[in-house]
Design a protein around this motif. Structure first.
Motif, PDB file in Angstrom:
ATOM      1  N   TRP A  88       0.852  -1.177   0.000  1.00 44.90           N
ATOM      2  CA  TRP A  88       0.000   0.000   0.000  1.00 44.90           C
ATOM      3  C   TRP A  88       0.893   1.233   0.000  1.00 44.90           C
ATOM      4  N   ARG A  89       1.091   1.827  -1.173  1.00 46.07           N
ATOM      5  CA  ARG A  89       1.938   3.003  -1.301  1.00 46.07           C
ATOM      6  C   ARG A  89       1.091   4.267  -1.142  1.00 46.07           C
ATOM      7  N   ASP A  90       1.768   5.423  -1.239  1.00 51.07           N
ATOM      8  CA  ASP A  90       1.090   6.709  -1.032  1.00 51.07           C
ATOM      9  C   ASP A  90      -0.089   6.887  -1.983  1.00 51.07           C
ATOM     10  N   ASP A  91       0.106   6.516  -3.239  1.00 51.90           N
ATOM     11  CA  ASP A  91      -0.932   6.773  -4.234  1.00 51.90           C
ATOM     12  C   ASP A  91      -1.271   5.553  -5.084  1.00 51.90           C
ATOM     13  N   ALA A  92      -0.862   4.356  -4.656  1.00 49.40           N
ATOM     14  CA  ALA A  92      -1.117   3.171  -5.473  1.00 49.40           C
ATOM     15  C   ALA A  92      -1.048   1.912  -4.616  1.00 49.40           C
ATOM     16  N   GLU A  93      -1.632   0.847  -5.143  1.00 50.13           N
ATOM     17  CA  GLU A  93      -1.531  -0.480  -4.537  1.00 50.13           C
ATOM     18  C   GLU A  93      -0.818  -1.385  -5.525  1.00 50.13           C
ATOM     19  N   ILE A  94       0.181  -2.096  -5.027  1.00 49.21           N
ATOM     20  CA  ILE A  94       1.059  -2.892  -5.884  1.00 49.21           C
ATOM     21  C   ILE A  94       1.096  -4.333  -5.386  1.00 49.21           C
ATOM     22  N   LEU A  95       1.068  -5.270  -6.318  1.00 51.83           N
ATOM     23  CA  LEU A  95       1.361  -6.665  -6.015  1.00 51.83           C
ATOM     24  C   LEU A  95       2.780  -6.935  -6.484  1.00 51.83           C
ATOM     25  N   TYR A 247       4.033 -12.397   6.724  1.00 52.75           N
ATOM     26  CA  TYR A 247       4.773 -11.286   7.306  1.00 52.75           C
ATOM     27  C   TYR A 247       4.066  -9.962   7.025  1.00 52.75           C
ATOM     28  N   ILE A 248       4.448  -8.975   7.815  1.00 49.56           N
ATOM     29  CA  ILE A 248       4.056  -7.586   7.589  1.00 49.56           C
ATOM     30  C   ILE A 248       5.323  -6.741   7.697  1.00 49.56           C
ATOM     31  N   GLY A 249       5.253  -5.512   7.163  1.00 49.31           N
ATOM     32  CA  GLY A 249       6.437  -4.677   7.243  1.00 49.31           C
ATOM     33  C   GLY A 249       6.240  -3.339   6.570  1.00 49.31           C
ATOM     34  N   VAL A 250       7.348  -2.622   6.429  1.00 48.58           N
ATOM     35  CA  VAL A 250       7.346  -1.325   5.759  1.00 48.58           C
ATOM     36  C   VAL A 250       8.504  -1.301   4.767  1.00 48.58           C
ATOM     37  N   SER A 251       8.334  -0.484   3.721  1.00 47.69           N
ATOM     38  CA  SER A 251       9.365  -0.349   2.695  1.00 47.69           C
ATOM     39  C   SER A 251       9.456   1.116   2.274  1.00 47.69           C
ATOM     40  N   VAL A 263      14.464  12.725 -12.857  1.00 54.14           N
ATOM     41  CA  VAL A 263      13.095  12.244 -12.694  1.00 54.14           C
ATOM     42  C   VAL A 263      12.226  13.326 -12.068  1.00 54.14           C
ATOM     43  N   ASP A 264      12.770  14.037 -11.074  1.00 54.52           N
ATOM     44  CA  ASP A 264      12.018  15.108 -10.432  1.00 54.52           C
ATOM     45  C   ASP A 264      11.753  16.254 -11.420  1.00 54.52           C
ATOM     46  N   LYS A 265      12.721  16.548 -12.247  1.00 60.75           N
ATOM     47  CA  LYS A 265      12.563  17.615 -13.238  1.00 60.75           C
ATOM     48  C   LYS A 265      11.464  17.281 -14.243  1.00 60.75           C
ATOM     49  N   GLU A 266      11.293  15.983 -14.525  1.00 60.28           N
ATOM     50  CA  GLU A 266      10.273  15.559 -15.475  1.00 60.28           C
ATOM     51  C   GLU A 266       8.922  15.294 -14.802  1.00 60.28           C
ATOM     52  N   GLY A 267       8.835  15.568 -13.500  1.00 58.90           N
ATOM     53  CA  GLY A 267       7.569  15.419 -12.796  1.00 58.90           C
ATOM     54  C   GLY A 267       7.284  14.026 -12.280  1.00 58.90           C
ATOM     55  N   GLY A 268       8.283  13.159 -12.228  1.00 64.36           N
ATOM     56  CA  GLY A 268       8.088  11.798 -11.739  1.00 64.36           C
ATOM     57  C   GLY A 268       8.227  11.696 -10.230  1.00 64.36           C
ATOM     58  N   ASP A 269       7.895  10.544  -9.696  1.00 64.46           N
ATOM     59  CA  ASP A 269       8.005  10.295  -8.255  1.00 64.46           C
ATOM     60  C   ASP A 269       9.452   9.933  -7.913  1.00 64.46           C
ATOM     61  N   VAL A 270      10.013  10.666  -6.982  1.00 63.89           N
ATOM     62  CA  VAL A 270      11.390  10.427  -6.555  1.00 63.89           C
ATOM     63  C   VAL A 270      11.439   9.539  -5.321  1.00 63.89           C
ATOM     64  N   GLU A 271      10.431   9.607  -4.492  1.00 61.52           N
ATOM     65  CA  GLU A 271      10.433   8.889  -3.206  1.00 61.52           C
ATOM     66  C   GLU A 271       9.057   8.300  -2.940  1.00 61.52           C
ATOM     67  N   SER A 272       9.036   7.125  -2.325  1.00 63.82           N
ATOM     68  CA  SER A 272       7.760   6.509  -1.950  1.00 63.82           C
ATOM     69  C   SER A 272       7.961   5.613  -0.741  1.00 63.82           C
ATOM     70  N   ALA A 273       6.902   5.467   0.033  1.00 64.89           N
ATOM     71  CA  ALA A 273       6.906   4.576   1.196  1.00 64.89           C
ATOM     72  C   ALA A 273       5.685   3.675   1.106  1.00 64.89           C
ATOM     73  N   ALA A 274       5.769   2.503   1.735  1.00 65.41           N
ATOM     74  CA  ALA A 274       4.668   1.553   1.621  1.00 65.41           C
ATOM     75  C   ALA A 274       4.583   0.694   2.871  1.00 65.41           C
ATOM     76  N   PHE A 275       3.354   0.322   3.213  1.00 64.07           N
ATOM     77  CA  PHE A 275       3.108  -0.738   4.190  1.00 64.07           C
ATOM     78  C   PHE A 275       2.911  -2.015   3.401  1.00 64.07           C
ATOM     79  N   VAL A 276       3.510  -3.122   3.847  1.00 64.31           N
ATOM     80  CA  VAL A 276       3.464  -4.369   3.074  1.00 64.31           C
ATOM     81  C   VAL A 276       2.937  -5.505   3.942  1.00 64.31           C
TER      82      VAL A 276
END
Length: 283
Positions: A88-95, A247-251, A263-276
Protein backbone atom coordinates in the motif's frame (compact mmCIF):
# COMPACT_ATOMS: atom_id res chain seq x y z
CA UNK A 1 62.75 -94.06 46.29
CA UNK A 2 62.84 -90.55 44.86
CA UNK A 3 64.47 -91.83 41.68
CA UNK A 4 61.73 -94.46 41.25
CA UNK A 5 58.99 -91.78 41.59
CA UNK A 6 60.74 -89.48 39.03
CA UNK A 7 60.98 -92.32 36.50
CA UNK A 8 57.25 -93.15 36.94
CA UNK A 9 56.24 -89.49 36.36
CA UNK A 10 58.28 -89.29 33.12
CA UNK A 11 56.83 -92.54 31.84
CA UNK A 12 53.23 -91.41 32.56
CA UNK A 13 53.81 -87.95 30.92
CA UNK A 14 55.15 -89.25 27.58
CA UNK A 15 51.76 -90.50 26.26
CA UNK A 16 50.09 -87.14 27.08
CA UNK A 17 52.82 -85.19 25.24
CA UNK A 18 52.54 -87.51 22.25
CA UNK A 19 48.73 -87.19 22.21
CA UNK A 20 48.94 -83.37 22.32
CA UNK A 21 51.33 -83.33 19.40
CA UNK A 22 49.13 -85.66 17.36
CA UNK A 23 46.04 -83.54 18.22
CA UNK A 24 47.67 -80.36 17.01
CA UNK A 25 48.80 -81.99 13.83
CA UNK A 26 45.30 -83.31 13.05
CA UNK A 27 43.74 -79.91 13.79
CA UNK A 28 46.09 -77.68 11.82
CA UNK A 29 47.67 -80.07 9.35
CA UNK A 30 50.90 -78.90 7.78
CA UNK A 31 52.07 -75.53 9.05
CA UNK A 32 50.19 -73.12 11.32
CA UNK A 33 46.81 -72.93 9.44
CA UNK A 34 43.68 -75.06 9.75
CA UNK A 35 42.90 -77.54 6.97
CA UNK A 36 41.19 -75.98 3.92
CA UNK A 37 42.77 -72.57 4.50
CA UNK A 38 43.32 -70.56 1.27
CA UNK A 39 44.40 -67.05 0.37
CA UNK A 40 41.49 -64.67 -0.31
CA UNK A 41 41.77 -62.01 -3.03
CA UNK A 42 40.84 -58.55 -1.72
CA UNK A 43 39.80 -55.41 -3.56
CA UNK A 44 41.65 -53.11 -3.83
CA UNK A 45 44.82 -55.12 -4.22
CA UNK A 46 47.87 -54.32 -2.16
CA UNK A 47 49.48 -51.19 -3.56
CA UNK A 48 46.34 -49.93 -5.37
CA UNK A 49 44.73 -46.59 -4.47
CA UNK A 50 41.49 -46.69 -2.49
CA UNK A 51 38.62 -44.83 -4.12
CA UNK A 52 38.00 -41.73 -2.03
CA UNK A 53 35.01 -40.17 -3.79
CA UNK A 54 31.47 -41.44 -4.06
CA UNK A 55 29.72 -42.08 -7.34
CA UNK A 56 26.09 -41.56 -8.25
CA UNK A 57 25.45 -45.09 -9.57
CA UNK A 58 26.00 -47.06 -6.36
CA UNK A 59 23.03 -49.08 -5.18
CA UNK A 60 22.63 -50.48 -1.70
CA UNK A 61 25.08 -50.35 1.19
CA UNK A 62 27.34 -52.93 -0.48
CA UNK A 63 26.94 -51.73 -4.06
CA UNK A 64 30.56 -50.63 -4.42
CA UNK A 65 33.41 -50.74 -1.94
CA UNK A 66 34.32 -47.21 -0.88
CA UNK A 67 31.80 -45.57 -3.26
CA UNK A 68 28.53 -44.79 -1.51
CA UNK A 69 26.12 -41.99 -2.48
CA UNK A 70 26.44 -38.81 -0.42
CA UNK A 71 24.40 -35.60 -0.43
CA UNK A 72 26.68 -33.66 -2.76
CA UNK A 73 26.05 -36.24 -5.48
CA UNK A 74 22.28 -36.02 -5.35
CA UNK A 75 20.07 -33.82 -7.52
CA UNK A 76 17.49 -31.57 -5.89
CA UNK A 77 14.97 -28.95 -7.00
CA UNK A 78 13.68 -25.99 -4.97
CA UNK A 79 11.16 -23.21 -5.56
CA UNK A 80 11.33 -20.20 -3.24
CA UNK A 81 9.22 -17.05 -2.94
CA UNK A 82 11.22 -14.60 -0.82
CA UNK A 83 8.63 -11.85 -1.30
CA UNK A 84 5.07 -12.31 -2.47
CA UNK A 85 3.35 -9.25 -1.08
CA UNK A 86 0.74 -6.53 -1.31
CA UNK A 87 2.10 -2.99 -0.99
CA UNK A 88 0.00 0.00 0.00
CA UNK A 89 1.94 3.00 -1.30
CA UNK A 90 1.09 6.71 -1.03
CA UNK A 91 -0.93 6.77 -4.23
CA UNK A 92 -1.12 3.17 -5.47
CA UNK A 93 -1.53 -0.48 -4.54
CA UNK A 94 1.06 -2.89 -5.88
CA UNK A 95 1.36 -6.67 -6.02
CA UNK A 96 5.07 -7.49 -5.87
CA UNK A 97 6.73 -10.84 -6.51
CA UNK A 98 10.34 -11.92 -6.00
CA UNK A 99 10.71 -15.65 -6.70
CA UNK A 100 13.46 -18.07 -7.66
CA UNK A 101 13.95 -21.74 -8.46
CA UNK A 102 16.89 -24.03 -9.02
CA UNK A 103 17.62 -27.63 -9.94
CA UNK A 104 20.91 -29.48 -9.61
CA UNK A 105 23.38 -30.63 -6.96
CA UNK A 106 25.47 -28.81 -4.39
CA UNK A 107 28.10 -27.78 -6.95
CA UNK A 108 26.25 -27.21 -10.23
CA UNK A 109 22.77 -25.77 -10.64
CA UNK A 110 20.47 -24.30 -13.24
CA UNK A 111 18.64 -21.43 -11.57
CA UNK A 112 15.92 -18.98 -12.58
CA UNK A 113 14.74 -15.76 -10.92
CA UNK A 114 11.87 -13.39 -11.55
CA UNK A 115 10.88 -10.08 -9.99
CA UNK A 116 8.19 -7.60 -10.88
CA UNK A 117 5.32 -5.33 -9.89
CA UNK A 118 1.65 -5.37 -10.89
CA UNK A 119 -0.36 -2.17 -10.39
CA UNK A 120 -3.73 -3.20 -8.95
CA UNK A 121 -5.30 0.23 -9.51
CA UNK A 122 -4.40 0.34 -13.19
CA UNK A 123 -4.62 -3.44 -13.73
CA UNK A 124 -1.30 -3.64 -15.57
CA UNK A 125 2.25 -4.87 -15.13
CA UNK A 126 4.62 -1.98 -14.43
CA UNK A 127 7.86 -3.92 -14.10
CA UNK A 128 8.68 -7.54 -14.92
CA UNK A 129 11.93 -9.36 -15.52
CA UNK A 130 13.34 -12.89 -15.58
CA UNK A 131 16.86 -14.27 -15.25
CA UNK A 132 18.34 -17.66 -16.13
CA UNK A 133 21.71 -18.69 -14.66
CA UNK A 134 24.24 -21.46 -14.54
CA UNK A 135 25.33 -21.48 -10.90
CA UNK A 136 28.60 -22.95 -9.67
CA UNK A 137 29.66 -23.30 -6.03
CA UNK A 138 32.93 -21.49 -5.32
CA UNK A 139 33.21 -22.21 -1.61
CA UNK A 140 31.11 -23.29 1.33
CA UNK A 141 29.06 -20.07 1.40
CA UNK A 142 29.44 -18.53 -2.08
CA UNK A 143 28.10 -19.25 -5.58
CA UNK A 144 29.08 -17.67 -8.91
CA UNK A 145 26.47 -17.17 -11.64
CA UNK A 146 26.53 -16.51 -15.36
CA UNK A 147 23.47 -16.21 -17.55
CA UNK A 148 20.89 -14.00 -19.23
CA UNK A 149 18.32 -11.48 -18.07
CA UNK A 150 15.31 -10.17 -19.97
CA UNK A 151 13.12 -7.24 -18.93
CA UNK A 152 9.59 -7.53 -20.31
CA UNK A 153 8.48 -4.26 -18.75
CA UNK A 154 8.92 -1.30 -18.88
CA UNK A 155 8.70 -0.85 -22.62
CA UNK A 156 10.74 -1.30 -24.73
CA UNK A 157 11.87 -4.72 -23.52
CA UNK A 158 15.59 -5.48 -23.52
CA UNK A 159 18.04 -8.30 -22.77
CA UNK A 160 21.27 -8.49 -20.78
CA UNK A 161 24.30 -10.66 -20.20
CA UNK A 162 24.36 -11.24 -16.43
CA UNK A 163 27.13 -12.14 -13.98
CA UNK A 164 26.41 -12.73 -10.33
CA UNK A 165 27.86 -13.60 -6.96
CA UNK A 166 25.61 -14.63 -4.10
CA UNK A 167 26.18 -16.12 -0.71
CA UNK A 168 26.51 -15.59 3.00
CA UNK A 169 28.86 -12.85 4.18
CA UNK A 170 30.32 -12.65 7.71
CA UNK A 171 27.73 -11.97 10.44
CA UNK A 172 25.23 -14.09 8.42
CA UNK A 173 24.41 -11.34 5.96
CA UNK A 174 22.79 -12.73 2.80
CA UNK A 175 24.27 -11.01 -0.27
CA UNK A 176 23.24 -11.00 -3.93
CA UNK A 177 25.50 -9.03 -6.30
CA UNK A 178 24.71 -8.75 -10.01
CA UNK A 179 26.38 -7.02 -12.97
CA UNK A 180 24.64 -6.57 -16.33
CA UNK A 181 25.57 -5.62 -19.88
CA UNK A 182 22.57 -4.80 -22.07
CA UNK A 183 22.18 -5.55 -25.76
CA UNK A 184 23.03 -1.88 -26.36
CA UNK A 185 26.23 -2.09 -24.32
CA UNK A 186 24.86 -0.32 -21.23
CA UNK A 187 26.51 -1.51 -18.01
CA UNK A 188 24.62 -1.62 -14.71
CA UNK A 189 24.71 -3.40 -11.37
CA UNK A 190 22.42 -4.33 -8.49
CA UNK A 191 23.14 -5.11 -4.85
CA UNK A 192 20.79 -6.84 -2.40
CA UNK A 193 21.51 -7.53 1.26
CA UNK A 194 19.24 -9.14 3.86
CA UNK A 195 19.60 -10.26 7.46
CA UNK A 196 17.39 -12.57 9.51
CA UNK A 197 17.25 -11.77 13.22
CA UNK A 198 15.51 -14.46 15.27
CA UNK A 199 13.39 -13.13 18.13
CA UNK A 200 12.03 -16.60 18.93
CA UNK A 201 12.27 -19.90 17.09
CA UNK A 202 9.32 -18.80 14.91
CA UNK A 203 9.29 -15.00 15.01
CA UNK A 204 11.98 -13.10 13.14
CA UNK A 205 12.78 -9.59 11.89
CA UNK A 206 14.29 -9.27 8.43
CA UNK A 207 15.84 -5.91 7.37
CA UNK A 208 16.58 -5.58 3.66
CA UNK A 209 18.57 -3.24 1.39
CA UNK A 210 18.54 -2.89 -2.40
CA UNK A 211 20.63 -0.50 -4.50
CA UNK A 212 21.03 0.07 -8.23
CA UNK A 213 23.96 1.51 -10.21
CA UNK A 214 24.50 2.58 -13.83
CA UNK A 215 27.72 3.22 -15.73
CA UNK A 216 26.01 5.37 -18.39
CA UNK A 217 23.07 7.70 -18.84
CA UNK A 218 20.08 5.77 -20.20
CA UNK A 219 17.26 8.36 -20.31
CA UNK A 220 14.73 6.05 -22.00
CA UNK A 221 14.76 3.92 -18.86
CA UNK A 222 15.03 6.86 -16.46
CA UNK A 223 18.50 5.97 -15.21
CA UNK A 224 21.58 8.20 -15.19
CA UNK A 225 25.23 7.52 -14.40
CA UNK A 226 26.05 6.68 -10.80
CA UNK A 227 23.91 5.27 -8.04
CA UNK A 228 20.33 5.28 -9.35
CA UNK A 229 18.06 4.11 -6.53
CA UNK A 230 17.93 2.83 -2.97
CA UNK A 231 15.28 0.71 -1.24
CA UNK A 232 15.19 -0.04 2.49
CA UNK A 233 12.69 -2.26 4.22
CA UNK A 234 12.02 -4.33 7.30
CA UNK A 235 9.62 -7.26 7.66
CA UNK A 236 8.32 -9.15 10.67
CA UNK A 237 7.80 -12.82 9.85
CA UNK A 238 6.10 -15.63 11.77
CA UNK A 239 7.05 -19.12 10.67
CA UNK A 240 3.93 -21.28 10.82
CA UNK A 241 6.22 -23.93 9.41
CA UNK A 242 9.80 -23.66 8.21
CA UNK A 243 8.47 -23.55 4.66
CA UNK A 244 5.66 -21.05 5.27
CA UNK A 245 5.90 -17.61 6.89
CA UNK A 246 3.39 -14.75 6.59
CA UNK A 247 4.77 -11.29 7.31
CA UNK A 248 4.06 -7.59 7.59
CA UNK A 249 6.44 -4.68 7.24
CA UNK A 250 7.35 -1.32 5.76
CA UNK A 251 9.36 -0.35 2.69
CA UNK A 252 10.91 2.94 1.59
CA UNK A 253 12.48 3.68 -1.80
CA UNK A 254 14.10 6.73 -3.36
CA UNK A 255 15.84 7.72 -6.58
CA UNK A 256 19.44 8.84 -6.01
CA UNK A 257 21.84 11.31 -7.62
CA UNK A 258 21.38 12.41 -11.21
CA UNK A 259 18.55 9.93 -11.61
CA UNK A 260 16.59 11.65 -8.82
CA UNK A 261 17.35 15.10 -10.27
CA UNK A 262 16.15 14.25 -13.77
CA UNK A 263 13.09 12.24 -12.69
CA UNK A 264 12.02 15.11 -10.43
CA UNK A 265 12.56 17.62 -13.24
CA UNK A 266 10.27 15.56 -15.47
CA UNK A 267 7.57 15.42 -12.80
CA UNK A 268 8.09 11.80 -11.74
CA UNK A 269 8.00 10.29 -8.25
CA UNK A 270 11.39 10.43 -6.55
CA UNK A 271 10.43 8.89 -3.21
CA UNK A 272 7.76 6.51 -1.95
CA UNK A 273 6.91 4.58 1.20
CA UNK A 274 4.67 1.55 1.62
CA UNK A 275 3.11 -0.74 4.19
CA UNK A 276 3.46 -4.37 3.07
CA UNK A 277 1.84 -7.68 3.91
CA UNK A 278 2.83 -10.90 2.26
CA UNK A 279 3.92 -14.51 2.36
CA UNK A 280 7.33 -16.18 2.18
CA UNK A 281 7.30 -19.85 1.23
CA UNK A 282 9.37 -22.55 -0.41
CA UNK A 283 9.08 -26.18 -1.45
Amino acid sequence: MARIILVLVCVLALPAVALGANGNESRFGDGDFPPGYREVETDPQTGEDIQRYATTNSTGPHGSFGAQPVHDNQNFAVFRADRFEHQWRDDAEILLWDVSAWAGNDFNKLSAESEGEFALDEDEVEEAGAELFYTRTLSTFWDAQVGLRHDFEPDPSRSFLALGLQGLAPLWLEMDLKAYVSEDGDVSAAVEAEYELLITQRLQVSPRLEAGFSAQDVPEYETWQGMTDLTLGVRLLYQIRRKLAPYIGVSWSRKIGETAHNVDKEGGDVESAAFVAGLRFWF
